[in-house]
Design a protein around this motif. Structure first.
Motif, PDB file in Angstrom:
ATOM      1  N   UNK A  73       0.841  -1.199   0.000  1.00  0.00           N
ATOM      2  CA  UNK A  73       0.000   0.000   0.000  1.00  0.00           C
ATOM      3  C   UNK A  73       0.874   1.246   0.000  1.00  0.00           C
ATOM      4  N   UNK A  74       0.324   2.319  -0.528  1.00  0.00           N
ATOM      5  CA  UNK A  74       0.995   3.609  -0.406  1.00  0.00           C
ATOM      6  C   UNK A  74       0.895   4.040   1.055  1.00  0.00           C
ATOM      7  N   UNK A  75       1.944   4.645   1.586  1.00  0.00           N
ATOM      8  CA  UNK A  75       1.948   5.073   2.978  1.00  0.00           C
ATOM      9  C   UNK A  75       0.812   6.061   3.245  1.00  0.00           C
ATOM     10  N   UNK A  76       0.547   6.967   2.323  1.00  0.00           N
ATOM     11  CA  UNK A  76      -0.547   7.932   2.512  1.00  0.00           C
ATOM     12  C   UNK A  76      -1.891   7.223   2.643  1.00  0.00           C
ATOM     13  N   UNK A  77      -2.112   6.191   1.845  1.00  0.00           N
ATOM     14  CA  UNK A  77      -3.370   5.444   1.920  1.00  0.00           C
ATOM     15  C   UNK A  77      -3.481   4.691   3.247  1.00  0.00           C
ATOM     16  N   UNK A  78      -2.378   4.129   3.691  1.00  0.00           N
ATOM     17  CA  UNK A  78      -2.402   3.387   4.958  1.00  0.00           C
ATOM     18  C   UNK A  78      -2.628   4.346   6.127  1.00  0.00           C
ATOM     19  N   UNK A 127     -14.761   7.397  -0.353  1.00  0.00           N
ATOM     20  CA  UNK A 127     -15.049   8.820  -0.561  1.00  0.00           C
ATOM     21  C   UNK A 127     -13.766   9.652  -0.604  1.00  0.00           C
ATOM     22  N   UNK A 128     -12.695   9.103  -0.049  1.00  0.00           N
ATOM     23  CA  UNK A 128     -11.388   9.777  -0.047  1.00  0.00           C
ATOM     24  C   UNK A 128     -10.473   9.261  -1.159  1.00  0.00           C
ATOM     25  N   UNK A 129     -10.986   8.356  -1.983  1.00  0.00           N
ATOM     26  CA  UNK A 129     -10.194   7.818  -3.087  1.00  0.00           C
ATOM     27  C   UNK A 129      -9.196   6.757  -2.685  1.00  0.00           C
ATOM     28  N   UNK A 130      -9.446   6.087  -1.555  1.00  0.00           N
ATOM     29  CA  UNK A 130      -8.541   5.046  -1.066  1.00  0.00           C
ATOM     30  C   UNK A 130      -9.213   3.689  -1.261  1.00  0.00           C
TER      31      UNK A 130
END
Length: 153
Positions: free
Chosen positions: A95-100, A136-139
């Protein structure tokens, strides 16, 4: 109000917009709820200490939620996130760190709002709420398998 404090510079070194990521996720989760939260982005040692003192678990973890007493209103509580654990999980899970970080912030804020996942029915309801908020946040759905080739991009 959402206050984000950075105690471990590794967060901003790896994710320069970490504060914005947390604020966006927390605001989406709090939508319509009155109250304040404080989020601390720190290191594994600090979270290890808190986990041992308050949960009798002698290890670091990704996120800890500390709901405030009703008498502390409008303060809803505090979240504490450990950089090393979060970064390692993101890398391992592809996963991308921002998504996690977004997911763990949503998860933690839901705990501050009284959600739990002890019982199976509670876990299913909480995960469904997380999926909706994250979409809703694109994750992407954090509970489905991910491409491990992403690393911690």
């Amino acid at each position: 109000m959402i206050e984000v404090e950075i105690e471990d510079a590794a967060w901003t070194a790896a994710l320069p917009d970490a504060v914005a990521v947390v604020e966006r996720a927390a605001a989406a989760t709090l939508s319509g709820t009155e109250g304040d939260i404080v989020v601390l982005l720190t290191d594994d040692a600090a979270v290890h200490d808190l986990n041992a003192r308050f949960r009798d678990r002698d290890q670091p973890t990704n996120v800890l939620s500390f709901p405030a007493a009703e008498s502390a209103a409008p303060h809803l509580g505090d979240l504490v996130l450990a950089f090393g654990v979060c970064a390692a999980e993101a890398r391992t899970q592809g996963k991308h760190l921002a998504d996690h970080l977004t997911h763990l912030t949503v998860h933690g804020v839901l705990h501050l709002l009284g959600r739990d996942h002890v019982e199976d029915a509670e876990a299913e309801a909480m995960e469904a709420e997380e999926r909706t908020l994250l979409a809703s946040l694109g994750v992407a759905d954090p509970y489905r398998p991910h491409d491990s080739s992403l690393g911690d991009a």
